[in-house]
Scaffold this active site. Structure first.
Site, short mmCIF file in Angstrom:
data_model
loop_
_atom_site.label_atom_id
_atom_site.label_comp_id
_atom_site.label_asym_id
_atom_site.label_seq_id
_atom_site.Cartn_x
_atom_site.Cartn_y
_atom_site.Cartn_z
N SER A 19 16.24 32.60 28.12
CA SER A 19 16.20 31.82 26.87
C SER A 19 15.05 30.96 26.63
O SER A 19 14.66 30.28 27.52
CB SER A 19 17.48 30.92 26.63
OG SER A 19 17.28 30.07 25.54
N ASN A 20 14.09 31.35 25.72
CA ASN A 20 13.00 30.44 25.55
C ASN A 20 13.28 29.22 24.98
O ASN A 20 12.57 28.29 25.18
CB ASN A 20 11.64 31.25 24.73
CG ASN A 20 11.45 32.69 25.11
OD1 ASN A 20 10.81 32.65 26.27
ND2 ASN A 20 11.76 33.53 24.53
#
Ligand SMILES: *Cc1c(COP(=O)(O)O)cnc(C)c1O
Length: 320
Positions: free
Chosen positions: A71-72
């Protein structure tokens, strides 16, 4: 104006893609939110500028978030929490999938990339076996309860930072682009948890500019979630912006094998933009969005002055 914690290098650059414009026969520009600068860049920095003051206003000592292993959002949230001196606790799955759907096959382990930055920033990650998104959200809820019992004041952040405040970051981003470039016919962006597209649509729809969201998830319900987000955006911003699900141009045709699983068209688009213009995309979101743009141009659906909104995510390019 809502309280804002400056994190990003704004405005991000916007520039023309001369070689690809010539190849495609359109006037193609790119908005470089891969260069927001905070914690390796990407679109989540804009949301966090408005989410952080809300987290601090609640007196939170810890945030709990969930998402995919790469996840960014967790990466940028985790670093933002370290900056303001609170804990970031995250529950992750390698490849979460739609509730009741089939488990997608990803042959690789997804080491490196965003995880390196999570480790450096001290994000407390618990990775659980793959399952549906609801299962992931419930695991995060349980984690939040556990922390509360130990005396922490916990702020639970929804997936991707998609709240009215997150969308507000992109309402302001739309305004930023309008100050940089006139005569835009369409903006094309990757879309997933929805607040990027919701905010951009709130800004651009009244100006008659199309916002085309290319989904990274095989989930039509996201259009309803964007309608709900736009109500939340209207509430926090005090402006009458709310929109219906059908007001969003939300394309599900470019997801490929599944969320977080690279697609062939995405990989081809990644190579093409890198080799013609020297710009790196990520395999989960922006590469699929760019593949969508190329296809829509070929179909004659998108014409004129088009802006590709590069949402970042480049650390994930080093994991697949
Ligand atoms: C999160 C993310 C998106 C999607 O933005 P949403 O606001 O969640 O729809 C697109 N691209 C990248 C690189 C992202 O990290």
């Amino acid at each position: 104006m809502l309280p804002r914690q400056p994190l990003c290098c704004l405005p991000t650059p916007v520039h023309r893609l001369d070689r690809l414009s010539a190849e495609l026969g359109i006037d193609l520009w790119i908005k470089r939110d891969d260069l927001t600068g905070f914690a390796a860049g990407g679109n989540k920095g804009r949301k966090l500028e408005y989410l952080l003051p809300a987290i601090q206003a609640e007196g939170a000592t810890a945030v709990v978030a969930c998402g995919s292993t790469q996840s960014n959002f967790i990466r940028q949230l985790g670093v933002a929490c370290s900056v303001i001196g609170i804990r970031c606790v995250a529950v992750t799955m390698a490849t979460p999938y739609p509730d009741g759907g089939e488990r997608p096959i990803l042959a690789k382990s997804l080491a490196g990339g965003n995880r390196v930055i999570n480790d450096l920033a001290g994000v407390e990650v618990t990775e659980i076996p793959d399952g549906g998104w609801t299962e992931l959200e419930l695991a995060a809820k349980a984690q939040a309860e556990t922390l509360r019992r130990t005396g922490e004041t916990v702020y639970e952040v929804p997936i991707g930072g998609s709240t009215g405040l997150g969308a507000y970051g992109f309402l302001m981003a739309g305004q930023e682009l309008s100050g940089q470039l006139d005569g835009v016919d369409a903006v094309v962006t990757a879309s997933s948890s929805g607040s990027t597209q919701t905010g951009l649509t709130a800004w651009f729809a009244p100006l008659g500019v199309r916002v085309v969201g290319i989904s990274a998830d095989p989930e039509p319900e996201i259009a309803d979630e964007m309608a709900a987000l736009s109500e939340d955006l209207a509430r926090v911003s005090g402006e009458p912006l709310a929109r219906q699900a059908e007001d969003f141009e939300f394309r599900l045709d470019y997801v490929g094998p599944g969320y977080s699983i690279p697609s062939e068209a995405g990989e081809a688009a990644m190579r093409r933009l890198l080799k013609t213009e020297g710009i790196l995309l990520d395999p989960v979101y922006s590469a699929k969005a760019f593949a969508g743009l190329l296809d829509l141009v070929e179909q004659g659906d998108v014409t004129g002055r088009v802006v590709f909104w590069h949402t970042g995510g480049t650390p994930a390019a080093f994991t697949y």
